[in-house]
Design an enzyme around this catalytic site. Structure first.
Site, PDB file in Angstrom:
ATOM      1  N   ARG A  78      -0.828  19.310  25.221  1.00  0.00           N
ATOM      2  CA  ARG A  78      -1.055  20.682  26.422  1.00  0.00           C
ATOM      3  C   ARG A  78      -1.424  19.386  27.312  1.00  0.00           C
ATOM      4  O   ARG A  78      -1.620  20.647  27.810  1.00  0.00           O
ATOM      5  CB  ARG A  78      -2.312  20.962  25.466  1.00  0.00           C
ATOM      6  CG  ARG A  78      -2.003  21.289  23.739  1.00  0.00           C
ATOM      7  CD  ARG A  78      -3.126  22.043  22.833  1.00  0.00           C
ATOM      8  NE  ARG A  78      -4.430  20.971  22.616  1.00  0.00           N
ATOM      9  CZ  ARG A  78      -4.376  20.708  21.198  1.00  0.00           C
ATOM     10  NH1 ARG A  78      -3.062  20.993  20.677  1.00  0.00           N
ATOM     11  NH2 ARG A  78      -5.218  20.241  20.973  1.00  0.00           N
ATOM     12  N   LYS A 126     -15.258  33.212  31.302  1.00  0.00           N
ATOM     13  CA  LYS A 126     -14.501  34.504  31.058  1.00  0.00           C
ATOM     14  C   LYS A 126     -14.956  34.957  29.212  1.00  0.00           C
ATOM     15  O   LYS A 126     -14.764  34.185  28.676  1.00  0.00           O
ATOM     16  CB  LYS A 126     -12.840  34.515  30.749  1.00  0.00           C
ATOM     17  CG  LYS A 126     -11.967  35.301  31.101  1.00  0.00           C
ATOM     18  CD  LYS A 126     -10.720  34.919  30.353  1.00  0.00           C
ATOM     19  CE  LYS A 126     -10.612  35.145  28.602  1.00  0.00           C
ATOM     20  NZ  LYS A 126      -8.849  35.006  28.982  1.00  0.00           N
ATOM     21  N   GLU A 139     -14.192  41.122  30.198  1.00  0.00           N
ATOM     22  CA  GLU A 139     -12.826  41.856  30.040  1.00  0.00           C
ATOM     23  C   GLU A 139     -12.642  42.918  29.146  1.00  0.00           C
ATOM     24  O   GLU A 139     -12.699  41.550  27.916  1.00  0.00           O
ATOM     25  CB  GLU A 139     -11.971  40.025  29.887  1.00  0.00           C
ATOM     26  CG  GLU A 139     -10.208  40.386  29.293  1.00  0.00           C
ATOM     27  CD  GLU A 139      -9.267  39.235  29.248  1.00  0.00           C
ATOM     28  OE1 GLU A 139     -10.057  37.897  29.491  1.00  0.00           O
ATOM     29  OE2 GLU A 139      -7.968  39.691  28.881  1.00  0.00           O
ATOM     30  N   LYS A 161     -11.747  41.954  34.401  1.00  0.00           N
ATOM     31  CA  LYS A 161     -10.703  41.672  34.249  1.00  0.00           C
ATOM     32  C   LYS A 161      -9.664  43.156  33.701  1.00  0.00           C
ATOM     33  O   LYS A 161     -10.172  43.024  32.134  1.00  0.00           O
ATOM     34  CB  LYS A 161     -10.110  40.313  32.900  1.00  0.00           C
ATOM     35  CG  LYS A 161      -9.400  39.854  33.259  1.00  0.00           C
ATOM     36  CD  LYS A 161      -9.208  38.452  32.846  1.00  0.00           C
ATOM     37  CE  LYS A 161      -7.636  38.272  32.636  1.00  0.00           C
ATOM     38  NZ  LYS A 161      -7.758  37.133  32.338  1.00  0.00           N
TER      39      LYS A 161
HETATM   40  P1  13P Z   1      -2.254  37.707  29.968  1.00  0.00           P
HETATM   41  O1  13P Z   1      -2.175  37.710  31.321  1.00  0.00           O
HETATM   42  O2  13P Z   1      -0.885  37.137  29.448  1.00  0.00           O
HETATM   43  O3  13P Z   1      -2.548  38.638  28.961  1.00  0.00           O
HETATM   44  O4  13P Z   1      -3.741  36.604  29.694  1.00  0.00           O
HETATM   45  C1  13P Z   1      -4.292  36.579  30.413  1.00  0.00           C
HETATM   46  C2  13P Z   1      -5.705  36.637  29.330  1.00  0.00           C
HETATM   47  O5  13P Z   1      -6.973  35.428  30.200  1.00  0.00           O
HETATM   48  C3  13P Z   1      -6.351  36.594  28.285  1.00  0.00           C
HETATM   49  O6  13P Z   1      -7.114  36.670  27.868  1.00  0.00           O
END
Ligand code: 13P
Length: 383
Positions: free
Chosen positions: A87, A177, A218, A260
């Site tokens: 990772r 986030k 998000e 987001k």
């Molecule tokens: P994806 O662009 O693969 O949807 O991932 C964005 C993300 O941070 C999801 O939480």
């Protein structure tokens, strides 16, 4: 008469007393307001500066914050076991890509990743800063099944969040986030699921701003399912309405956050797939109805679209006029899919993997100006 007089005097004194009391309360309130405004303005400035830096023209965010389970899936797809060292190696490829800072404004890290270093001993945070990239951190603890609401999820992680945010800030994070997941299906989403997730997002965002971190909010309405683009529009609209109501209730400063969102799309299994232009029009129309212009930028997730689809949609949106916010990206899969494919876990492929990442970031940077064209992919294939 005497009685009247004393009554008038008493009434007068009472009125004076009331006026005095009123002025005192009023003055205290005024002082409180101006103090609040001062502190809010101070904070807003730093938070707003970082938020604006994250959506600077031509730049967007790399989401490299896959949780242990998700990164295991990604590595498994190229037959690489998900060990801590693998990772780390994979993330090092992304973060040390030469020139990434030209197109990437910020990177979202995972708890393990923010503590890791390159092979030559530099912390990932330091490496990103040297590239002019702002380090960020995923702080939610994942979407878990809701009790009594089959098929629906609530994101956890509010307990102890204040302390975790303080630590992440010390480790170098400047933004955070939190992802909420809304599923479309038979009889879902419920109002309870939407509002509970909106409330959690708002509590998270308020705590972030208190800790001097820009919250990325998000609320992802999944594209999984056979729903039409109209249904996706409707649910995205309801969700965002609830989110902005909760953000307002929790006094989140809109200038110091980023949204987001998902793009508005036909469900993956819907027989009628909307065109690129239809997706761009529907997404922007939906956002314009509910996202206040005070929010500096929208950083879209890719959500399972192919890398090319995500770039095309972003490009088409940026070609529309009258946009009150920056329209950018915060892609995970749409930036990383070609990198994983090129790397395959082999150190001999590192240069090719970094080239793939640089190219995808460049294409999305072009899409931020509405200047992406398909031949940019052909140019890459020929190179
Ligand atoms: P994806 O662009 O693969 O949807 O991932 C964005 C993300 O941070 C999801 O939480």
């Amino acid at each position: 008469m005497g009685t009247l007089c004393s009554f008038a005097e008493t009434a007068d004194a009472a009125a004076t007393g009331f006026r005095l009391h009123f002025y005192k309360v009023f003055a205290r309130k005024e002082a409180r307001i101006s103090f609040n405004e001062k502190t809010t303005n101070m904070k807003t400035e730093t938070l707003e500066t970082i938020a604006r830096k994250l959506v600077a023209p031509g730049k967007g965010i790399l989401a490299a914050d896959e949780s242990s389970g998700t990164i295991e899936k990604r590595l498994k797809s190229i037959n690489v076991p998900s060990t801590e060292e693998n990772r780390r190696m994979y993330r090092e490829i992304l973060f040390t890509t030469n020139g990434a800072g030209e197109f990437i404004s910020g990177v979202i890290l995972f708890d393990e990743t923010i503590r890791q270093k390159t092979r030559d001993g530099r912390s990932f945070v330091e490496v990103l800063e040297q590239q002019g990239i702002v380090p960020g951190i995923k702080v939610d603890k994942g979407a878990k099944a809701m009790a009594n609401l089959p098929g629906e999820k609530i994101t956890e992680g509010l307990d102890g969040l204040r302390e975790r945010l303080t630590e992440y800030r010390k480790l170098g994070a400047r933004f955070a986030k939190w992802r909420a997941v809304i599923t479309i299906g038979d009889g879902i989403p419920t109002r309870t699921c939407i509002d509970s997730n909106a409330e959690a997002l708002a509590r998270y965002a308020a705590l972030c701003q208190e800790a001097d971190l820009v919250p990325i909010v998000e609320p992802e309405v999944l594209m999984d399912g056979a729903h039409t683009i109209d249904r996706h529009f409707e649910v995205t609209h309801q969700t965002l309405e609830s989110v902005f109501h909760a953000l307002s209730e929790h006094r989140v400063v809109l200038e110091g956050m980023l949204l987001k969102p998902n793009m508005v799309l036909s469900g993956k299994d819907c027989p009628q797939q909307a065109s690129v232009q239809e997706v761009a029009d529907a997404t922007v129309r939906c956002m314009k109805r509910v996202v206040p212009a005070a929010v500096p930028g929208l950083v879209f997730l890719s959500g399972g679209q192919t890398d090319l689809q995500a770039t095309e949609h972003l490009n088409a949106m940026n070609r529309l006029s009258g946009l009150p916010w920056e329209l950018s990206f915060s892609f995970g899969r749409a930036l990383q899919a070609p990198v994983l494919k090129a790397w395959k876990g082999d150190s001999a492929n590192v240069a090719e993997a970094q080239q793939a990442f640089h190219h995808r970031a460049w294409c999305n940077s072009k899409a931020r100006f509405g200047k992406y064209t398909e031949d940019m992919e052909i140019a890459k294939a020929a190179a």
